[in-house]
Design an enzyme around this catalytic site. Structure first.
Site, PDB file in Angstrom:
ATOM      1  N   CYS A  70       0.823  -1.205   0.000  1.00  0.00           N
ATOM      2  CA  CYS A  70       0.000   0.000   0.000  1.00  0.00           C
ATOM      3  C   CYS A  70       0.862   1.263   0.000  1.00  0.00           C
ATOM      4  CB  CYS A  70      -0.952  -0.061   1.196  1.00  0.00           C
ATOM      5  SG  CYS A  70      -2.405   0.980   1.064  1.00  0.00           S
ATOM      6  N   HIS A  71       0.694   2.136   0.985  1.00  0.00           N
ATOM      7  CA  HIS A  71       1.459   3.379   1.064  1.00  0.00           C
ATOM      8  C   HIS A  71       2.868   3.177   1.614  1.00  0.00           C
ATOM      9  CE1 HIS A  71      -2.539   5.017   0.453  1.00  0.00           C
ATOM     10  NE2 HIS A  71      -2.017   6.216   0.257  1.00  0.00           N
ATOM     11  N   GLY A  72       3.196   1.975   2.059  1.00  0.00           N
ATOM     12  CA  GLY A  72       4.543   1.691   2.546  1.00  0.00           C
ATOM     13  C   GLY A  72       5.613   1.953   1.497  1.00  0.00           C
TER      14      GLY A  72
END
Length: 192
Positions: free
Chosen positions: A116-118
């Site tokens: 995801c946003h990682g």
């Protein structure tokens, strides 16, 4: 075997708890840390859902008590790194200690699972140049600005992408496939 799980306030709830519990089930010692916090400190988590608006919505998740102190970790103790998503990557990508931590795992060619946003943190660390990876669709520009080819999956698909030591996925519905690939990169054999 020890794995490091990077976290912070407003980490995506599922992307913290699911890998933690799955890896623990396999007997892997998971150390969950957050910069500038210590073992026993509580961080906020968030649940993100798509409800037909222009972006996802956010609800409070389950509070999480950190297992280890960021300042005390020895990176050489870990066989791999997990970088979940949520909102914490957008501010931790400006923390040089976090970027150095991520670079360590890539310099040693150790397994890294980011979702995801990682990927915002990995892009900021400069470890995506010339690579391929997936991420939440709203992070495509971050991935490409970091020098990687963005592998496009629908946001809530059940797909993960593996390239070398890196396994990525767009969002929490892919956690099962994403973790299966990460576990394989760690060399852990699961027998049924």
């Amino acid at each position: 075997m020890k794995v490091l799980l990077l976290s912070g306030d407003y980490v995506e709830d599922y992307e913290l708890y699911a890998p933690l519990k799955a890896l623990e089930m396999l007997g892997i010692d998971v150390h969950v840390v957050c910069p500038d916090k210590k073992a026993g400190d509580v961080i906020a988590t968030a649940l993100h859902t798509v409800e037909g608006f222009q972006t996802y919505s956010e609800r409070p998740g389950h509070p999480f008590t950190l297992t280890h102190t960021f300042a005390d970790i020895n990176l050489d103790d870990y066989a791999g790194l997990v970088v979940p998503g949520g909102r914490f990557p957008e501010y931790q990508r400006y923390d040089q200690k976090v970027l150095d931590l991520v670079k360590h795992f890539f310099d040693k060619d150790l397994p890294v699972a980011a979702i995801c946003h990682g990927l915002q943190i990995l892009a900021a660390a400069g470890v995506l140049k010339g690579r391929e990876c997936s991420a939440f669709p709203m992070c495509k520009l971050d991935v490409e600005a970091g020098g990687a080819k963005y592998i496009e999956f629908e946001a809530f698909s059940l797909n993960a992408h593996v390239e070398g030591n890196l396994v990525t996925a767009p969002a929490y519905p892919a956690i099962g496939v994403w973790l299966k690939e990460f576990i394989a990169l760690l060399g852990v054999k699961v027998q049924l």
